[in-house]
Design an enzyme around this catalytic site. Structure first.
Site, PDB file in Angstrom:
ATOM      1  N   GLU A   1       7.488  -2.470 -37.393  1.00  0.00           N
ATOM      2  CA  GLU A   1       7.590  -2.036 -36.002  1.00  0.00           C
ATOM      3  C   GLU A   1       7.147  -0.672 -35.853  1.00  0.00           C
ATOM      4  O   GLU A   1       7.672   0.392 -35.630  1.00  0.00           O
ATOM      5  CB  GLU A   1       9.148  -2.173 -35.616  1.00  0.00           C
ATOM      6  CG  GLU A   1       9.570  -3.532 -35.205  1.00  0.00           C
ATOM      7  CD  GLU A   1      10.841  -3.566 -34.755  1.00  0.00           C
ATOM      8  OE1 GLU A   1      11.509  -2.701 -34.792  1.00  0.00           O
ATOM      9  OE2 GLU A   1      11.239  -4.696 -33.953  1.00  0.00           O
TER      10      GLU A   1
ATOM     11  N   GLU B   1      10.279 -11.822 -36.427  1.00  0.00           N
ATOM     12  CA  GLU B   1      11.417 -11.478 -36.265  1.00  0.00           C
ATOM     13  C   GLU B   1      11.674 -11.783 -34.441  1.00  0.00           C
ATOM     14  O   GLU B   1      11.021 -11.567 -33.717  1.00  0.00           O
ATOM     15  CB  GLU B   1      11.778  -9.979 -35.841  1.00  0.00           C
ATOM     16  CG  GLU B   1      11.945  -9.272 -37.235  1.00  0.00           C
ATOM     17  CD  GLU B   1      12.261  -7.819 -37.215  1.00  0.00           C
ATOM     18  OE1 GLU B   1      13.102  -7.493 -36.388  1.00  0.00           O
ATOM     19  OE2 GLU B   1      11.946  -7.091 -38.281  1.00  0.00           O
TER      20      GLU B   1
HETATM   21  C1  BG6 Z   1      14.251  -4.667 -35.552  1.00  0.00           C
HETATM   22  C2  BG6 Z   1      13.881  -4.392 -37.159  1.00  0.00           C
HETATM   23  O1  BG6 Z   1      14.067  -3.699 -34.783  1.00  0.00           O
HETATM   24  O2  BG6 Z   1      15.064  -5.242 -35.072  1.00  0.00           O
HETATM   25  C3  BG6 Z   1      15.134  -4.835 -37.857  1.00  0.00           C
HETATM   26  O3  BG6 Z   1      12.700  -4.553 -37.547  1.00  0.00           O
HETATM   27  C4  BG6 Z   1      16.448  -4.756 -37.262  1.00  0.00           C
HETATM   28  O4  BG6 Z   1      15.241  -3.961 -38.971  1.00  0.00           O
HETATM   29  C5  BG6 Z   1      16.154  -5.632 -36.013  1.00  0.00           C
HETATM   30  O5  BG6 Z   1      17.500  -5.145 -37.868  1.00  0.00           O
HETATM   31  C6  BG6 Z   1      17.340  -5.972 -35.151  1.00  0.00           C
HETATM   32  O6  BG6 Z   1      17.878  -4.715 -34.635  1.00  0.00           O
HETATM   33  P1  BG6 Z   1      19.408  -4.294 -34.916  1.00  0.00           P
HETATM   34  O7  BG6 Z   1      19.481  -2.966 -34.492  1.00  0.00           O
HETATM   35  O8  BG6 Z   1      20.239  -5.255 -34.133  1.00  0.00           O
HETATM   36  O9  BG6 Z   1      19.704  -4.518 -36.323  1.00  0.00           O
END
Ligand code: BG6
Length: 479
Positions: free
Chosen positions: A179, A377
């Protein structure tokens, strides 16, 4: 059951995590202290604190994660049972180079990933690896100022080259910086620290610092891409962008223009990664703002020679913005210029739920960057309730995934987007990156641990486990 579209043969269904959010074992086998190790636990609406080193009496959830470091054989079995073809994780930089500026790697750290990758491969699961996922060695922050320093390029490329060489026969899909564009909300100190290792004071020009650090990261990425291809020409090395498309609030021309500028400011990183050059608006912006940037002709040649093979991206939500009357510059500022989207719902953490935004974004990226895509993701952070019999009925998560996977399949089957795979985030419960909570759960697999690291850490299946297993078994047809 909803009927989806079958994904092409060889499609990489799997799950995604990051080393610092699940491994634990923060100081074992020679591992050094990373940025994640000095971030305390926050809560929904309560930010994490960053301490100056590891301090007695503070709570650091990444120190234990979900204990994957010791339990991965059990977890890999569950991933295999779900039908995973791949598993995305990161290599903790501090396991390989504990301080980041050593010249000899730590053998015990290298061995851990050898064992993990061998175990995954023995189950027919291929590792997909991010090099830098919010876990820069803390020493590099303190001694060099993180990516504000050009020397970081060499440290990163050395780390990348060592792991490319070590795992050249075990890993094919790589990503350089997680990211990379998640640091544009420049009034928030955490992304600048997590992405770039920057710790800025009130008098610093945060925006200029972000652009400079990102430039060094992009050069480091381009050099790593070249080094990786020289080590194994079959490597597929991607970028990783946080894709949150930004819509205009209305059809008012000023809203549309503001949304265009917002997209430029969030996705120029992808332009450099994929096309090997800065978009025209950006040097003009530096000039207008009086930013004195260290960008050399040699850097620009490096960027051109080190473009990525595919676009890895996360997708959780979309945003909305609106223009200002009489504005000529459209200097969109995140997050101040975001407004609510009246048409979508939100998660408990205020993340806007928008499956169509995923299809929209995939089309937008295909038209702009002309590269294969990999959704590395996507997922739904929620409070889960474990029943007395151990079950977790997470129908809200299934419904989020059903809608998003269908939108993804439409982008492939109806719009012709070239997609490599899909790895839902936090396939096993882990520590949240933004809040440090365990309570913000994403997994198909429940981990019995609370925000303070209390619990048995035992694993159990949620309802979504069986559902995702059936999605994979049907190649995406049975949703
Ligand atoms: C992304 C990241 O921003 O979202 C992850 O690459 C992160 O590391 C994921 O865990 C979800 O965000 P959060 O803050 O809910 O863990």
């Amino acid at each position: 059951m909803t009927k989806g579209y079958k994904m092409p043969k060889g499609f990489l269904w799997g799950g995604a995590v990051a080393a610092h959010q699940l491994e634990g074992g923060w100081n074992v086998d020679g591992k050094g202290v990373s940025i994640a190790d000095v971030m305390t636990a926050g809560r929904n609406g309560v930010p994490r604190k960053v301490t100056d080193g590891v301090k007695e009496g503070e709570v650091y959830p990444n120190h234990w994660g979900n204990d994957f470091y010791h339990r991965y054989p059990e977890d890999d079995k569950l991933f295999a049972e779900m039908g995973f073809k791949c598993f995305r994780t990161s290599i903790a930089w501090t396991r390989i180079f504990p301080n980041g500026d050593e010249t000899t790697p730590n053998e015990a750290g290298l061995k851990f990933y050898d064992d993990l990758f061998d175990d995954l491969l023995s189950h027919g699961i291929q590792p997909v690896v991010t090099l830098s996922h919010f876990e820069i060695p803390y020493h590099l922050v303190k001694a060099y100022g993180g990516f504000s320093n050009r020397k970081m390029i060499d440290f990163f490329v050395r780390f990348a080259t060592v792991v490319f060489d070590r795992y050249k026969d075990k890993v094919k899909y790589w990503m350089t910086f997680n990211e990379i564009n998640n640091q544009t909300a420049w009034s928030d100190p955490h992304p600048l620290l997590q992405n770039s290792g920057l710790q800025l004071g009130a008098d610093d020009n945060w925006e200029q610092a972000m652009y400079q650090a990102a430039h060094y990261e992009l050069v480091a990425s381009a050099l790593a891409v070249q080094a990786g291809h020289a080590i194994n020409p079959d490597f597929q090395i991607g970028c990783m962008v946080a894709m949150c498309p930004i819509y205009p609030l209305t059809a008012k021309p000023a809203d549309v223009m503001m949304a265009e500028r917002a997209m430029q400011k969030r996705y120029w990183f992808g332009d450099v990664h994929c096309l090997g050059e800065y978009p025209k608006w950006l040097p003009k912006y530096f000039e207008r703002k009086g930013f004195d940037m260290d960008i050399t002709a040699a850097d620009l040649a490096t960027l051109k020679a080190g473009t990525v093979d595919y676009v890895g991206f996360s997708y959780y939500m979309s945003f909305v913005t609106k223009g200002r009357d009489g504005d000529q510059e459209y200097d969109f500022k995140e997050p101040d210029d975001f407004v609510e989207n009246p048409y979508v719902e939100k998660s408990d953490w205020g993340w806007q739920i928008d499956p169509t935004g995923l299809r929209y974004a995939m089309n937008w990226m295909q038209d702009r960057w002309h590269l294969p895509q990999f959704i590395v993701e996507n997922g739904f952070g929620a409070y889960d309730k474990k029943e007395a019999d151990g079950s977790v009925h997470d129908d809200y998560r299934i419904s989020y995934f059903r809608d998003h996977i269908l939108a993804m399949e439409e982008a492939v089957a109806l719009d012709g987007v070239d997609l490599i795979g899909y790895t839902p985030w936090g396939c096993i419960d882990l520590v949240s990156a933004s809040t440090g909570e365990m309570a913000k759960r994403y997994g198909f697999i429940y981990v019995d641990a609370d925000d303070n690291g209390h619990g048995s850490f035992d694993r159990s299946k949620k309802d979504s486990f069986d559902w995702f297993q059936q999605v994979i078994a049907s190649d995406g047809e049975d949703l």
